[in-house]
Each structure stands twice: as C-alpha cells, then as structure tokens.
Design an enzyme around this catalytic site. Structure first.
Site, short mmCIF file in Angstrom:
data_model
loop_
_atom_site.label_atom_id
_atom_site.label_comp_id
_atom_site.label_asym_id
_atom_site.label_seq_id
_atom_site.Cartn_x
_atom_site.Cartn_y
_atom_site.Cartn_z
N ALA A 125 14.07 -24.98 -34.49
CA ALA A 125 14.09 -24.29 -33.21
C ALA A 125 14.87 -22.98 -33.26
O ALA A 125 15.32 -22.48 -32.24
CB ALA A 125 14.69 -25.21 -32.15
N ASN A 162 20.96 -29.64 -34.68
CA ASN A 162 20.49 -29.44 -36.04
C ASN A 162 20.30 -27.96 -36.34
O ASN A 162 20.45 -27.53 -37.48
CB ASN A 162 19.17 -30.19 -36.26
N HIS A 204 19.26 -20.45 -27.55
CA HIS A 204 20.23 -20.22 -28.62
C HIS A 204 20.36 -18.71 -28.85
O HIS A 204 19.36 -18.00 -28.95
CB HIS A 204 19.77 -20.87 -29.93
#
Length: 276
Positions: A130, A198, A228
């Site tokens: 991601a 992760n 993010h």
C-alpha cells in the site's frame, strides 16, 4: 533452416496461505491468468467457507492446512495473520522455494527467516503493497539517508483491536477529531500494530532500518481512506510522497495491496521489467 523454438516452461504452481480479502483477489487473478503462474492450492482457517468461495473460480483448487502446502507448490504467497508467518514460509524456504510476504512487520520478529532463505538459495519477496516510492527509497539508500519519517492516518475502524491501543488503554471508539495514538520507530509500530503497519516496515527495510525510521499513527474519523505520507532526507534527494488507499473488505488492508501482489508476480516472469 527453421529455427528451433525454445521449450515452454511449466507455469510455477502458487500456494496462497490465507483466503481473506487479499488471498481471494489473488486467486481470482490467477484463475483468470497471470503468465507463468497457476494457482495450485490455498489454505484457510475456515475450510468450508473457503470451499464455497472456490465456486467463484473456473478452476477450483484444494483447500488444505498450512502444513500441507509446500509439496503442492513452487511458490507461496503469505496473506495470513502475522503470527503464522514462520509456519507458512519456513517449509518453502527449506525446500529452496520463494515466498512472497505480505506481513512484512513479522519479519522483524523472525529475522532468522532471511538467514534460512540465504542458506537454501531461496528468496523472501516483499511487494510494494500500500506504499509508493520504494524504488526511490532503495535508490537513496545506496547513498546516505539522513532521516525517514512516515505519518499514517486511518479511519477509526481500521485501527480497532490493535495490541498497542489495548495495552496502553487508548480508546478511539467515538472520537470526533483526529487523535495521534502512536509516535515511535517502525520496529515499535510493527509490534503494536501487526495488522496495520506492514507498509512502515517495508519502507524501513528499503531504507535506513526499522530503528531509525520514525512513524506517527493517527486515528482519524474525518478520513475514509488509509493515508500515508513519507518524508525523506538524503544526500541524493529530498522527497515526499503521499497515498490515500481505498480499504478492502478488511478495513485494515487497502485494495491496492492485493493488486501489488498481482503486479509483483507479473514482474517476476516479465521479459521487460520496469522499476528497481
């Protein structure tokens, strides 16, 4: 004189360990066709439910226990809870076979796996997942990287149940404004948020390591996507990146994670490979 065509290589048999949102998306893609690969077997906690999901595939495969996967496949893709990582990948690594790992955070708690892979000529492959910018991070790390900082914002339901919140009695149910629930290193985040971060561990492994990569985590009721932002200072470049990922059926995981695994497999067999 006619040229002799090279012999066709047998497709690599893929085992999927874990048949949740990511595992199902990957199985569908393999069933439709990824050149050089074929789905051979899956494992699932709830076998009857997994068998029913198999009805979506044109070519259903067996649903077995984790311990039964290795003889049935040439490659395993781990899509399971992080605690199961060693039991999934160790048999494949000992057999000299590769493992694609989604639970990158668990690699920090089981660093013997990399040594095991090296000992047997196997490889552990961590897809981009991601996150964006891992190619830039890998390139910058060949020089000198001064700092790496990541700020993650997630919808509240994507963080519910995280061990760090429970251990520190942090309640996020019903919050009405963004709340910073963690600040620390990527290694600490991997322990406290094993199902959520992760991406931070992948970033740290590509860059300056889990103890120097700094991370903030926010529970944010104003967002609907897993967000993010990464900020990097290096002698070769200064760069910042951000991504807003649409959650999958599992709110802790973005839809793009499964697509990243599919892209990873395509790249492994592609005659032209783009990116570091």
């Amino acid at each position: 004189m006619n040229a002799i065509a090279p012999p066709r290589r047998r497709p690599l048999r893929v085992a999927i360990a874990g048949f949740g949102a990511i595992g199902q998306a990957l199985a569908l893609a393999l069933d439709r066709g990824i050149p050089g690969f074929e789905l051979s077997v899956v494992s699932a906690r709830e076998k009857p439910a997994a068998a029913r999901r198999m009805e979506q595939l044109r070519n259903p495969v067996p649903v077995l226990d984790i311990a039964e996967l290795e003889p049935q496949a040439d490659l395993v893709v781990e899509c399971a809870p992080a605690a199961l990582l060693p039991s999934i990948v160790e048999p494949f690594l000992r057999a000299g076979k590769n493992a694609v790992v989604i639970s990158a955070g668990a690699l920090l708690q089981h660093d013997h796996l990399a040594s095991l892979a090296a000992q047997h000529g196997a490889h552990i492959i961590v897809p981009t997942g991601a996150l964006i910018g891992l190619d830039a991070m890998l390139a910058a790390a060949e020089g000198e990287v001064t700092s790496v900082r990541m700020i993650t914002r997630k919808p509240v339901r994507g963080l519910l149940g995280a061990p760090y919140l429970t251990e520190n009695n942090i309640r996020i149910e019903g919050i009405e404004a963004p709340l910073r629930v963690f600040e620390g290193t990527a290694r600490e985040a991997a322990r406290g948020f094993p199902a959520n971060l992760n991406v931070a561990v992948a970033l740290s492994l590509a860059g300056i390591g889990p103890d120097r990569t700094r991370l903030e985590i926010w529970a944010d009721p104003t967002v609907t996507r897993n967000t993010h932002r990464i900020e990097v200072e290096a002698d070769s470049a200064r760069f910042a990146m951000s991504i807003e990922n649409v959650p999958s059926d599992n709110p802790k995981t973005g839809r793009i994670t499964a697509l990243s695994v599919i892209a990873c497999l395509r790249k492994m067999q592609a005659p032209l490979r783009i990116g570091t």
